[in-house]
Design an enzyme around this catalytic site. Structure first.
Site, PDB file in Angstrom:
ATOM      1  N   HIS A 214      28.846  46.128  27.895  1.00 40.82           N
ATOM      2  CA  HIS A 214      29.388  45.457  29.083  1.00 40.82           C
ATOM      3  C   HIS A 214      29.080  46.211  30.373  1.00 40.82           C
ATOM      4  CE1 HIS A 214      31.870  42.266  27.132  1.00 40.82           C
ATOM      5  NE2 HIS A 214      31.668  43.055  26.090  1.00 40.82           N
TER       6      HIS A 214
ATOM      7  N   ASP B 255      27.977  48.270  38.675  1.00 40.06           N
ATOM      8  CA  ASP B 255      28.837  47.433  37.824  1.00 40.06           C
ATOM      9  C   ASP B 255      27.956  46.695  36.818  1.00 40.06           C
ATOM     10  OD1 ASP B 255      31.210  46.251  36.986  1.00 40.06           O
ATOM     11  OD2 ASP B 255      31.812  45.657  39.006  1.00 40.06           O
TER      12      ASP B 255
HETATM   13  P1  ADQ Z   1      35.678  45.274  34.490  1.00 41.81           P
HETATM   14  O1  ADQ Z   1      35.159  46.607  34.942  1.00 41.81           O
HETATM   15  O2  ADQ Z   1      37.123  45.230  34.187  1.00 41.81           O
HETATM   16  O3  ADQ Z   1      34.845  44.715  33.255  1.00 41.81           O
HETATM   17  P2  ADQ Z   1      35.143  42.729  36.030  1.00 41.81           P
HETATM   18  O4  ADQ Z   1      33.903  42.133  35.500  1.00 41.81           O
HETATM   19  O5  ADQ Z   1      35.274  42.611  37.504  1.00 41.81           O
HETATM   20  O6  ADQ Z   1      35.310  44.281  35.724  1.00 41.81           O
HETATM   21  O7  ADQ Z   1      36.351  42.004  35.344  1.00 41.81           O
HETATM   22  C1  ADQ Z   1      37.656  42.280  35.733  1.00 41.81           C
HETATM   23  C2  ADQ Z   1      38.593  41.166  35.245  1.00 41.81           C
HETATM   24  O8  ADQ Z   1      39.920  41.623  35.446  1.00 41.81           O
HETATM   25  C3  ADQ Z   1      38.431  39.876  36.037  1.00 41.81           C
HETATM   26  O9  ADQ Z   1      38.544  38.777  35.180  1.00 41.81           O
HETATM   27  C4  ADQ Z   1      39.585  39.930  37.042  1.00 41.81           C
HETATM   28  O10 ADQ Z   1      40.124  38.678  37.390  1.00 41.81           O
HETATM   29  C5  ADQ Z   1      40.618  40.736  36.278  1.00 41.81           C
HETATM   30  N1  ADQ Z   1      41.430  41.467  37.271  1.00 41.81           N
HETATM   31  C6  ADQ Z   1      41.041  42.394  38.149  1.00 41.81           C
HETATM   32  N2  ADQ Z   1      42.074  42.774  38.932  1.00 41.81           N
HETATM   33  C7  ADQ Z   1      43.130  42.058  38.550  1.00 41.81           C
HETATM   34  C8  ADQ Z   1      44.496  41.955  38.969  1.00 41.81           C
HETATM   35  N3  ADQ Z   1      44.979  42.666  39.980  1.00 41.81           N
HETATM   36  N4  ADQ Z   1      45.296  41.104  38.317  1.00 41.81           N
HETATM   37  C9  ADQ Z   1      44.831  40.363  37.298  1.00 41.81           C
HETATM   38  N5  ADQ Z   1      43.558  40.386  36.867  1.00 41.81           N
HETATM   39  C10 ADQ Z   1      42.720  41.218  37.472  1.00 41.81           C
HETATM   40  C11 ADQ Z   1      33.759  45.188  32.435  1.00 41.81           C
HETATM   41  C12 ADQ Z   1      32.524  45.684  33.180  1.00 41.81           C
HETATM   42  C13 ADQ Z   1      32.011  44.611  34.112  1.00 41.81           C
HETATM   43  C14 ADQ Z   1      31.726  43.340  33.323  1.00 41.81           C
HETATM   44  C15 ADQ Z   1      32.910  42.952  32.459  1.00 41.81           C
HETATM   45  C16 ADQ Z   1      32.564  41.813  31.518  1.00 41.81           C
HETATM   46  O11 ADQ Z   1      32.827  46.868  33.904  1.00 41.81           O
HETATM   47  O12 ADQ Z   1      30.827  45.040  34.782  1.00 41.81           O
HETATM   48  O13 ADQ Z   1      31.429  42.277  34.235  1.00 41.81           O
HETATM   49  O14 ADQ Z   1      33.349  44.039  31.666  1.00 41.81           O
HETATM   50  O15 ADQ Z   1      31.435  42.100  30.738  1.00 41.81           O
END
Ligand code: ADQ
Length: 468
Positions: free
Chosen positions: A158, A365
């Site tokens: 990921h 990311d």
């Molecule tokens: P993350 O590093 O966690 O994921 P991201 O892809 O942005 O990053 O996903 C975060 C998820 O958490 C989103 O669905 C978002 O809505 C949720 N989230 C963030 N802040 C929140 C809050 N305050 N309240 C509720 N929900 C919140 C890892 C990798 C990424 C990759 C994903 C999926 O680091 O690069 O895109 O996995 O493969």
């Protein structure tokens, strides 16, 4: 019952099945695939117990078997906080300066993977497809092979895959790369990550890379880019029906005609929050007419809070947000609203919809789902604008966003200005193109493409015999 092979998903944490939609991204995708094939989801239970007391728990939920094991505090510290998050995470995000490598933690990491494999092996059938997720479990396939498991095993990373020069700073990079060759298929988020993996195999491991076939350590495996996406329709629904709709209306009322910029990120140094605050300060500095008319809402729930680098980072961010507010706030206007809280996804959807600009500026990311959620929550007739870091995997697909280099504070500040000033016609043109890309890369396609590629990969025995 479907005749296709059963799917077994393995990840560090096993997500909720009933509330999968609320948990979002990965949980939705996996639950869909597991339900279709009557599968198992295996991982850590989230519980730490006394040494020697760890047990395997299984339960059925909605036709899916959830199988989890406990960890002792010592194992959790070494495997999760230690090697995974203090060493691999910074390494995979190109942050050599933050790496803390400890051999004892590596050993714990490997032994937890062995324990996972021993428990999982008891549950597997010969024709299962096993899909392993993320950097906590790099050696899992190797440990399963030690348990004589011959199933097709796939791995999806990921996070980004770093350049070989960075990866090679890890003293044990070779044994970890060798362990990856016990998988039959390895999936990356983007073509760039895939290219860096190929390059590492050729330059650091003396292997060969031809198209989707990569060989090294006496084994040939399949590789591919499988960009993850979101459930676009579901997120749209969240933004335009209750309670998301209600949150939207409430937010609009609170804003009283002001424009909102929104950032939503786990509190992680890879997400570029410090530089984002700085860029917002620069924007306010160079655009005095925006004073009183714009706010930045940053939602950043605490993540990995027991790790020192995360605690330090949080303090720095608190200071930076306070600095911008101290400098620009007036008695009737606070420019930065900063929450350290997780919010329900439906609330988030309403907040995204109420925001004129989405600010997604990670330093690095794997993909970034927030960028996609922001777009899906926009009103197509009057959409907001996405400012997106070039160093998020998502930037390789979301070309019509305003792409910025987050290391360049002036460029990021200028993009904030352009986003706020953009004409309706231009906003609609970009949003339409971006939505087409989101729909083409939705989460169903991601898991279908990966699972099909895994089912088509040559089986372990055949591949090994061919080499010997
Ligand atoms: P993350 O590093 O966690 O994921 P991201 O892809 O942005 O990053 O996903 C975060 C998820 O958490 C989103 O669905 C978002 O809505 C949720 N989230 C963030 N802040 C929140 C809050 N305050 N309240 C509720 N929900 C919140 C890892 C990798 C990424 C990759 C994903 C999926 O680091 O690069 O895109 O996995 O493969």
């Amino acid at each position: 019952m479907s005749r296709s092979p059963r799917l077994v998903a393995v990840s560090n944490r096993v997500g909720p099945v009933k509330g999968a939609a609320a948990a979002g991204g990965l949980a939705v995708a996996l639950v869909g695939a597991l339900r279709e094939r009557g599968g198992i989801w295996f991982g850590w239970s989230g519980r730490t117990v006394g040494a020697g007391k760890a047990r395997l728990h299984t339960e059925k939920a909605d036709g899916i078997t959830l199988a989890t094991i406990d960890l002792s505090q010592h194992d959790y510290d070494g495997y999760y906080n230690g090697f995974s998050n203090n060493c691999l995470w910074p390494l995979l995000h190109f942050r050599i300066d933050l790496i803390k490598f400890e051999r004892a933690q590596l050993e714990t990491y490997w032994s937890v993977n062995r324990r996972f494999a021993q428990s999982l092996a008891k549950l597997l059938r010969p024709d299962d497809l096993v899909w392993v997720h993320d950097f906590h479990l790099l050696p899992l396939a190797e440990e399963l092979r030690r348990q004589r498991m011959r199933q097709r095993i796939g791995f999806f990373l990921h996070t980004p895959f770093p350049p070989t020069e960075i990866l090679s700073t890890l003293p044990v990079h070779e044994s970890l790369t060798r362990a990856l060759f016990a998988y039959d298929l390895i999936g990356f988020q983007t073509e760039d990550d895939l290219a860096r993996f190929r390059d590492h195999v050729v330059r650091a491991c003396g292997g060969r890379a031809r198209g989707e076939k990569v060989s090294a350590f006496g084994r040939e495996i399949r590789v591919g880019a499988f960009p993850i996406g979101i459930d676009v329709d579901q997120f749209k629904r969240y933004a335009f029906t209750a309670p998301g709709n209600k949150e939207y209306a409430r937010m609009r009322k609170v804003l009283r005609g002001r424009d909102q910029f929104i950032g939503v990120d786990r509190l992680d140094y890879s997400k570029g929050l410090l530089r984002r605050m700085d860029a917002f300060g620069r924007y306010l500095e160079s655009h005095p007419r925006a004073h009183g008319k714009v706010i930045l809402l940053q939602v950043a729930p605490v993540s990995r809070g027991s790790i020192e680098s995360y605690r330090n980072f949080r303090q720095e961010l608190d200071r930076e947000a306070a600095r911008v507010n101290g400098r620009f706030a007036r008695f009737d206007w606070t420019p930065v609203h900063y929450l350290n809280r997780a919010l329900p996804r439906r609330t988030l959807a309403g907040l995204y919809r109420a925001s004129r600009v989405g600010i997604v500026t990670p330093m690095r990311d794997g993909m970034n789902l927030v960028a996609m959620e922001y777009l899906a929550a926009q009103d197509a007739a009057n959409p907001g604008v996405l400012v997106l870091s070039r160093f998020a995997g998502a930037a390789q697909y979301l070309r019509e966003a305003l792409l910025v280099n987050p290391y360049d504070g002036e460029e990021t500040a200028e993009a904030m200005h352009l986003a706020r000033e953009m004409t309706l016609q231009e906003r609609r043109r970009r949003h339409e193109a971006l939505m087409r890309r989101l729909e083409a890369h939705n989460v169903d396609r991601w898991r279908r493409d990966f699972v099909n590629a895994l089912a088509d990969a040559p089986a372990w025995l055949k591949a090994t015999r061919k080499k010997s």
